[in-house]
Design a protein around this motif. Structure first.
Motif, PDB file in Angstrom:
ATOM      1  N   PHE A  10     -40.778 -56.330   2.225  1.00 27.53           N
ATOM      2  CA  PHE A  10     -41.882 -56.253   3.188  1.00 27.53           C
ATOM      3  C   PHE A  10     -43.238 -56.312   2.506  1.00 27.53           C
ATOM      4  CE2 PHE A  10     -38.652 -55.096   6.240  1.00 27.53           C
ATOM      5  CZ  PHE A  10     -39.148 -55.651   7.412  1.00 27.53           C
ATOM      6  N   SER A  31     -45.924 -59.051   3.671  1.00 24.18           N
ATOM      7  CA  SER A  31     -47.325 -58.723   3.958  1.00 24.18           C
ATOM      8  C   SER A  31     -48.270 -59.524   3.071  1.00 24.18           C
ATOM      9  CB  SER A  31     -47.566 -57.221   3.772  1.00 24.18           C
ATOM     10  OG  SER A  31     -47.366 -56.827   2.428  1.00 24.18           O
ATOM     11  N   PRO A  34     -45.867 -54.957   8.297  1.00 20.12           N
ATOM     12  CA  PRO A  34     -44.981 -55.012   7.117  1.00 20.12           C
ATOM     13  C   PRO A  34     -45.422 -54.078   5.986  1.00 20.12           C
ATOM     14  CG  PRO A  34     -46.289 -57.025   7.297  1.00 20.12           C
ATOM     15  CD  PRO A  34     -46.474 -56.279   8.571  1.00 20.12           C
TER      16      PRO A  34
END
Length: 250
Positions: A8, A12, A32
């Motif tokens: 994540f 991001s 995220p």
């Protein structure tokens, strides 16, 4: 959960890059990042519960946790000032690096709660020192630009930065004080005496003296804002040297 955190952070990071060249809302990037931070903290909490104390014994794990905490605080601050989200790609990239550092960490063998309190106090002392340095740097930067009537596109209120400086330098002093107190109590239990000849303890004591002098000088004499900012920056530099280049010998 560590794989989830890394994944994540990568998501991001790429979303932040896309947002620079599209109309994608930077608020969308927070989702995220929050998942990445939450997954990392869950991973660390699980290790802590399994060990029964502070999870890491070496610099890599400590810096990994420190970095993720700093990033989580900056992300929370973005709700107050959305300008921080302009650096979401940088925050995501460093979050990824800090998370990967945990792969080189060593698990702690000390289960004494005094050791955990000592380590946690040191953690928040460094967090306060580094965030204070960021606030001091931004305040000096903005004041210089505004003095020359060169208004930067990225901006934070000067009064907010001044408040953060005072709050964070005081919290650094308190946290370093607790670090030494809990460290002394733990060494008394573990080694039979309150002080041991360890380079890290000595340099941490020097840091505590420095912050004590700055805090009390500001309280008694009222340092000029510019003087205080430079002293906070120097304190952050000393803290970084102590964190990265001084090692425990015990």
């Amino acid at each position: 959960m560590l794989i989830v955190s890394v994944s994540f952070y990568l998501i991001s990071f790429f979303l932040a890059l896309v947002s620079y060249y599209s109309k994608l809302s930077k608020r969308f990037i927070l989702i995220p990042i929050f998942i990445a931070i939450a997954s990392y903290l869950y991973y660390v909490s699980k290790i802590s519960l399994h060990i029964g104390g502070f999870p890491f014994a070496n610099i890599y794990g400590f810096v990994s946790l420190l970095g993720n905490i700093v990033i989580s605080i900056l992300i929370l601050m973005s709700y107050k000032n959305q300008e921080i989200l302009r650096f979401s790609a940088i925050l995501s990239f460093f979050g990824l690096l800090f998370t990967l550092l945990v792969l080189s960490s060593e698990l702690s063998i000390y289960k004494n709660p005094l050791y955990s309190l000592h380590a946690v106090s040191a953690l928040f002392a460094y967090v306060s020192a580094f965030l204070g340095s960021i606030a001091a740097f931004l305040r000096l930067f903005f004041e210089k630009r505004l003095k020359h009537k060169d208004f930067p596109s990225f901006h934070m209120p000067i009064n907010l930065l001044r408040t953060m400086e005072r709050l964070l330098i005081n919290s650094s002093f308190v946290a370093f004080t607790l670090t030494l107190i809990f460290g002394s109590l733990w060494t008394r239990v573990h080694f039979g005496k309150h002080w041991i000849n360890d380079p890290k303890l000595l340099t941490t004591l020097i840091l505590w003296v420095y912050y004590a002098l700055v805090v009390h000088a500001n309280l008694i004499r009222g340092l000029k804002p510019r003087q205080l900012s430079f002293l906070i920056l120097f304190g952050g530099f000393l803290s970084l040297l102590n964190l990265l280049f001084v090692r425990h010998e015990v």
